[in-house]
Scaffold this active site. Structure first.
Site, PDB file in Angstrom:
ATOM      1  N   SER A   8       0.706  -1.196  -0.024  1.00  0.00           N
ATOM      2  CA  SER A   8      -0.108  -0.104  -0.300  1.00  0.00           C
ATOM      3  C   SER A   8       0.853   1.038  -0.157  1.00  0.00           C
ATOM      4  O   SER A   8       1.971   1.164   0.456  1.00  0.00           O
ATOM      5  CB  SER A   8      -0.779   0.022   1.102  1.00  0.00           C
ATOM      6  OG  SER A   8      -0.151   0.222   2.366  1.00  0.00           O
ATOM      7  N   CYS A   9       0.235   2.378  -0.457  1.00  0.00           N
ATOM      8  CA  CYS A   9       1.095   3.587  -0.397  1.00  0.00           C
ATOM      9  C   CYS A   9       0.279   4.944  -0.308  1.00  0.00           C
ATOM     10  O   CYS A   9      -1.149   4.523  -0.425  1.00  0.00           O
ATOM     11  CB  CYS A   9       1.752   3.901  -1.801  1.00  0.00           C
ATOM     12  SG  CYS A   9       0.850   3.882  -3.223  1.00  0.00           S
TER      13      CYS A   9
END
Lengths: 151, 526
Positions: B8-9
């Protein structure tokens, strides 16, 4: 997809820029000229805010400015080649290949899947090399359109 | 080997997927199977539980909190940022392989049990590991506190607080309670009260053994359970309370760990975990708890209780202020947890009076923990222009989170602007903590926010404390945010003005030319 992710007008083969902000600005102007963003300055501010969180430079000379923004009308990729290189904060030196990803703030699933699939392609050196060696803007746009298909 | 990974970012459109692709490629190149769950903006397809179960190890390449992290509990885990996975996926895979080779970290047999995901790096600071062990014990204890505490409080509500009016229900004599239940009368509120009280009391009896048992479990895995539980029960018997439970948990855990590492002949090895380790470690814990440290700990416990109950007036308010400030200091972090654990441990003290200081401490801690999210929510309403779109959206959720005593609701605000948000949170939470003490509110449940209001002694005072604390924290954060400007907020404001102008133009323009960006969705730059 009614609107393609990229068109030849969204490719700049010869960017000269002193820093990443100037380089990004040139690509954003392409987006604005193509009507893909409603407000170039507003979008640039969103990209800058994202860049400030964590630099997007990747090993292998790639810079990847991007943002989700309400100024974006359709998911869009602009590609820029910077022969002299420009720093994007990567550990191994300046970026010579830039991808500006513009995503609408309220994108639906299909739009976002296209961008996800684009991001997955970016990791492959062969994909990046083919863009670096493409002779003209048409070829760049064509490679992206051919390679990036929603999984 | 087989790995599962989560990526995830912050923006959720690029690095999430680049990391996923890079890990899959690097895994394949090294001959491993990597299955990735991308927690990005295109939505995430949760990993098949069977795939997780079959995996040898787990890779978190996530810059955001991993969703449903407990699915991966008990597996060797490497936790790297998303950037590391994009830049050096083969290195991350190598780290994961090393983690698996280092051996399992906690009991996967316990299924989805929230065993703290032990970092591979076994050189993790001693302090961190002690905290993880402790929090494991406390996290297993809290449901007992909740069920028991609420049942007891309901018992008082149904049967009447003035227990002397109920001749069949005597707090000190369990026998009469049992008699009241034996002659159970379905129409008698005293019977129901006695039943609730007795059931809650039984649940409470487990607090210290569960605390000790699961501390030992976190340290030594399953062999630790027996010495931990038995040691905890002994702590109750000798009156050493939760201090004794803590001691028993650590003693039992380390004894079991030590014994299970003995080099023994192959023939004996099979019976080590089921017979030898529990037998020896339990005997030694029993010896130590009964003969050596039980009595001193009991004396210490009595001293602590006496000290707490001896606190009055200004000292009590100061204690409330201190605990409140701790609750607001890191919103669910270690300092917050220390204050919270202190309060919950207090609830496990046996035979507390209705207005015992321990209950007042719990009330102060809960009130303080509600303040920060509520204050952020309030601030986003009264001074919209100081907050980004995303923060205003978070503000709506923060009302509910704050009302439910989930301090973490303020984290989205603190993460982007800690220097302005945290001082406000500390000041407001401290005020709420002190006010609860000053207004004599009590609380028997360890959690619940306004939903356990019926269980709060002097609920009006409690509400006053929460509201005043919230107003103070909101005022402070507004004042601080008014100093200097926030570039993101300023940029958004200009954009809004432009959008508004566009919308006005659209309203007067011919139909069919609506711009595609009419929505006021937040720009997801954070």
């Amino acid at each position: 997809m009614s609107t393609p992710l990229i068109t030849p007008e969204l490719v700049a083969l010869d960017i000269e820029a002193s820093d990443r902000d100037a380089a990004t600005r040139q690509l954003v102007e392409l987006l604005a000229a193509a009507g893909r963003v409603t407000d170039a300055e507003g979008f640039l501010a969103d990209v800058r805010a994202r860049e400030a969180q964590m630099a997007t430079g990747m090993p292998g000379g790639v810079g990847l400015p991007h943002a989700r923004s309400e100024h974006v009308t359709v998911p869009t990729l602009a590609v820029g080649r910077v022969p002299a290189g420009v720093d994007f904060g990567a550990p191994d030196g300046p970026a010579t290949l830039l991808f500006l990803i513009a995503a609408p703030a309220s994108g639906d699933g299909d739009h976002l899947k296209i961008l996800a699939s684009l991001a997955r392609r970016l990791v492959h050196p062969s994909f990046r090399d083919s863009l670096r060696s493409a002779p003209d803007a048409e070829t760049v746009a064509e490679i992206v359109t051919r390679e990036v298909v929603p999984s | 080997m087989k790995f599962v990974a989560v990526t995830s970012c912050p923006t959720g459109i690029a690095h999430t997927y680049m990391a996923a692709e890079a890990l899959e490629q690097a895994g394949r190149a090294a001959g491993h199977e990597v299955v990735v769950e991308t927690q990005g903006s295109a939505g995430s397809d949760p990993l098949d539980p069977a795939v997780i179960a079959a995996a040898d190890g787990v890779i978190f390449a996530a810059d955001l909190e991993v969703k449903d992290r407990e699915r991966f509990a008990g597996k060797p885990t490497v936790d790297v940022g998303v950037k590391k996975a994009v830049h050096d996926a083969p290195g991350v895979i190598g780290q994961a392989v090393a983690a698996v080779e280092a051996g399992p970290v906690a009991a996967p047999a316990a299924g989805a049990a929230p065993v703290p995901a032990t970092k591979v790096d076994s050189g993790a600071g001693v302090g961190t590991r002690v905290r993880q062990w402790l929090m494991t014990g406390i996290s297993y204890m809290i449901p007992f506190v909740a069920a028991g505490g609420i049942l007891i409080a309901l018992g008082f509500m149904v049967g009447g607080y003035d227990v002397t009016d109920l001749p069949t229900v005597e707090l000190d004599g369990g026998v009469t309670l049992v008699e009241a239940i034996r002659n159970f009368d379905i129409t008698s509120s005293a019977s129901w009260g006695a039943l609730l009280f007795q059931t809650g009391g039984t649940a409470f009896g487990f607090l210290v053994p569960v605390l000790a048992g699961f501390i030992a479990y976190a340290i030594a895995d399953r062999p630790g359970l027996v010495p931990g539980f038995v040691g905890g029960a002994i702590a109750v018997t000798v009156g050493a309370g939760f201090l004794g439970g803590l001691a028993a948990g650590f003693l039992g855990g380390f004894l079991a760990l030590w014994i299970s590492r003995w080099k023994v002949p192959r023939g004996v090895r099979g019976v080590m975990p089921v017979v030898v380790t529990p037998l020896l470690s339990t005997f030694v814990v029993g010896l130590l708890m009964f003969v050596v440290i039980g009595q001193p700990l009991a004396a210490l416990m009595t001293g602590l209780t006496t000290w707490l109950n001896g606190l009055s007036g200004a000292n009590l308010v100061l204690l409330g202020v201190l605990l409140g400030a701790m609750m607001g200091f890191d919103l669910g972090g270690p300092v917050n947890k220390v204050a919270y654990s202190f309060a919950v441990a207090g609830l496990s003290t046996p035979n507390l009076a209705v207005d015992a200081t321990e209950y007042r401490v719990m009330a102060a801690v809960m009130a303080a923990g509600m303040v920060a999210p509520l204050a952020m929510a309030l601030a986003t309403v009264v001074r919209k222009r100081l907050f980004t779109h995303a923060e205003r959206e978070n503000g709506k959720a923060a009302w509910l989170l704050g009302a439910s005593f989930i301090s973490e609701g303020a984290i989205p605000f603190a993460a982007v602007d800690p220097l302005r948000v945290l001082p406000a949170s500390v000041v407001g939470s401290a005020a709420a903590g002190g006010l609860v003490m000053a207004l004599d509110s009590t609380l028997r449940a360890p959690h619940g926010g306004i939903w356990v209001l019926p269980l709060i002694g002097n609920p009006l005072g409690f509400l006053v404390a929460v509201v005043l604390g919230t107003v103070i924290a909101a005022a402070v954060v507004i004042a601080l945010k008014s100093i200097g400007t926030n570039s993101v907020v300023a940029a958004e404001r200009e954009a809004d003005a432009a959008a508004q102008a566009a919308e006005t133009a659209q309203a007067t323009a011919p139909a069919g030319q609506a711009p595609a960006t009419g929505t006021a969705r937040p720009a997801a730059t954070s």
